[in-house]
Design an enzyme around this catalytic site. Structure first.
Site, PDB file in Angstrom:
ATOM      1  N   TRP A 104     -21.585   3.805  92.019  1.00 37.16           N
ATOM      2  CA  TRP A 104     -20.194   3.494  92.571  1.00 37.16           C
ATOM      3  C   TRP A 104     -20.557   2.516  94.218  1.00 37.16           C
ATOM      4  CZ3 TRP A 104     -16.584   3.250  89.640  1.00 37.16           C
ATOM      5  CH2 TRP A 104     -16.437   4.248  88.600  1.00 37.16           C
ATOM      6  N   ASP A 173     -16.966   6.958 100.678  1.00 37.32           N
ATOM      7  CA  ASP A 173     -16.482   7.316  99.554  1.00 37.32           C
ATOM      8  C   ASP A 173     -16.606   8.527  99.082  1.00 37.32           C
ATOM      9  OD1 ASP A 173     -15.557   7.318  97.049  1.00 37.32           O
ATOM     10  OD2 ASP A 173     -16.760   5.749  96.109  1.00 37.32           O
ATOM     11  N   LYS A 197     -10.548  13.248  90.579  1.00 34.48           N
ATOM     12  CA  LYS A 197     -11.704  14.058  90.319  1.00 34.48           C
ATOM     13  C   LYS A 197     -11.445  15.285  90.965  1.00 34.48           C
ATOM     14  CE  LYS A 197     -14.218  10.194  89.068  1.00 34.48           C
ATOM     15  NZ  LYS A 197     -14.383   8.962  89.831  1.00 34.48           N
TER      16      LYS A 197
HETATM   17  C1  LIG Z   1     -14.543   7.687  90.099  1.00 37.09           C
HETATM   18  C2  LIG Z   1     -15.099   6.961  91.212  1.00 37.09           C
HETATM   19  C3  LIG Z   1     -14.649   5.807  91.630  1.00 37.09           C
HETATM   20  C4  LIG Z   1     -13.918   4.902  90.941  1.00 37.09           C
HETATM   21  O1  LIG Z   1     -12.424   5.619  91.140  1.00 37.09           O
HETATM   22  P1  LIG Z   1     -11.175   4.607  90.525  1.00 37.09           P
HETATM   23  O2  LIG Z   1     -10.093   5.404  91.258  1.00 37.09           O
HETATM   24  O3  LIG Z   1     -11.232   4.657  89.051  1.00 37.09           O
HETATM   25  O4  LIG Z   1     -11.354   3.306  90.995  1.00 37.09           O
HETATM   26  C5  LIG Z   1     -15.280   5.463  92.884  1.00 37.09           C
HETATM   27  N1  LIG Z   1     -16.287   6.253  93.376  1.00 37.09           N
HETATM   28  C6  LIG Z   1     -16.767   7.329  93.062  1.00 37.09           C
HETATM   29  C7  LIG Z   1     -17.547   8.079  93.868  1.00 37.09           C
HETATM   30  C8  LIG Z   1     -16.194   7.999  91.838  1.00 37.09           C
HETATM   31  O5  LIG Z   1     -16.427   9.165  91.350  1.00 37.09           O
END
Ligand SMILES: *Cc1c(COP(=O)(O)O)cnc(C)c1O
Length: 362
Positions: A104, A173, A197
């Site tokens: 990511w 993030d 998540k």
């Molecule tokens: C799942 C995830 C993403 C991507 O998320 P989307 O909402 O599908 O764009 C980005 N960063 C992390 C750390 C993730 O676990």
């Protein structure tokens, strides 16, 4: 009705608290006596206003946000943020630092590079397949921001403590660990998370942005890609992802009122992680993939002695009602995602299964 539900270890979309799902179900056809479903009412209605305002208020309380921060609900997932962050906060002529701790982070870096923005990779754990969180970080004191990924969903690592970046604002993030532990928000100019998540369904991304970043937003960006479009309008410039915001509101209520806040949430998450890692470490059969000091309390990644055994493990587990244990397709192996909504009894059921499987196949 709930008896067919499995123990859900999916990485995302992932388990939600049963209490939240039941509340959604109970009020789905007639939300608070309005005679309509939450999916049928106007986002300009008093009902939805109350929902989004409560979601914001709970976020503020849980994270102790002062009024420099805005809480936004956006679409496009966390992946859209990878593009919007450099677009909004990194002017040409400036440079930003990125720390590369896996898939990511790498995508975030790529989205800045696509726009021809100047970025530096200030640290990376690529040399050992991202099995650890880097300690030596070569920060640029003049960077516009430092971007990190607090929890690496695929590699199973997590920042236990955040790096000291001096005056440089951190943007993180937090898709896979937001609201899993208390945060010192003074360290962050922005955090963001795809909801699917830890706090809700897919289709909504929470972003918490400090005013000094919002002040940087140029007006040459298309309206829908500009943070200030949403910060000035309580996330309702256009139709927001209403159902997602509603679910987030209920999850935050669950964290505050049922769990008792983020300290308690963190304690529950630590107990689950200790139980699972403790078993793995002592098994002599399962092998954790992340360095001990960098392990994620959200995504527990491990290997079995062979890929054939891993396949059998995932299939046998599912047959017994333990789902989602396959590792990400890019890394293989196994992964148990044990987010906020996963209860200790699910983790214990997994440990019991793992012990059994090892006794039979070890
Ligand atoms: C799942 C995830 C993403 C991507 O998320 P989307 O909402 O599908 O764009 C980005 N960063 C992390 C750390 C993730 O676990």
């Amino acid at each position: 009705m709930t008896q067919n539900r499995i123990h859900n270890f999916n990485a995302g979309p992932a388990a939600l608290p049963l209490e939240v799902l039941e509340e959604i179900q109970a009020s789905f056809l007639d939300y608070k006596g309005c005679g309509m479903s939450i999916t049928e009412i106007s986002h300009r209605s008093k009902w939805f206003d109350d929902i989004i305002n409560d979601a914001v208020a709970r976020t503020r309380r849980l994270l102790g946000l002062d009024d420099r921060y805005q809480v936004l609900f956006l679409q496009g997932g966390a992946s859209m943020q990878f593009a919007m962050i450099p677009m909004n906060f990194l002017a040409h002529g400036q440079s930003a630092d990125y720390i590369n701790t896996g898939t990511w982070s790498a995508k975030a870096i790529k989205e800045a590079q696509i726009q021809n923005k100047t970025i530096r990779v200030a640290a990376s754990s690529e040399d050992r397949n991202f099995a650890y969180i880097p300690k030596a970080i070569d920060l640029d004191a003049d960077a516009a921001y430092v971007h990190i990924t607090s929890n690496n969903t695929i590699k199973g690592t997590q920042w236990a403590a955040f790096p000291d970046t001096g005056k440089v604002p951190i943007i993180s993030d937090m898709s896979s660990d937001i609201m899993s532990r208390p945060l010192d928000m003074d360290r962050f100019a922005m955090i963001y998370a795809g909801a699917q998540k830890n706090i809700g369904p897919a289709g909504v991304c929470m972003a918490i942005v400090r005013q000094d970043l919002l002040d940087r937003v140029p007006d040459t960006i298309p309206t829908m890609l500009r943070y200030t479009t949403f910060s000035g309008k309580n996330s309702m410039y256009n139709t927001p992802p209403c159902f997602g915001v509603y679910t987030i509101q209920l999850v935050l209520k669950w964290i505050e009122e049922t769990i008792g806040g983020l300290e308690k949430m963190a304690a529950a998450n630590r107990e689950k992680g200790d139980r699972l890692y403790g078993f793995i470490d002592n098994s002599g059969f399962y092998q954790g993939t992340a360095d001990a000091d960098s392990r994620s309390l959200m995504n527990v990644t491990f290997r079995l002695p062979s890929e054939d055994l891993e396949k059998k493990f995932v299939a046998d587990a599912l047959a017994l009602g333990l789902g989602g244990l396959k590792g990400h397709r890019s890394v293989g192996g196994c992964r148990a995602s044990i987010y906020n909504a996963t209860r200790i009894d699910a983790v214990q059921a997994l440990v019991d299964f793992m012990k059994n499987f090892m006794d039979k196949n070890g």
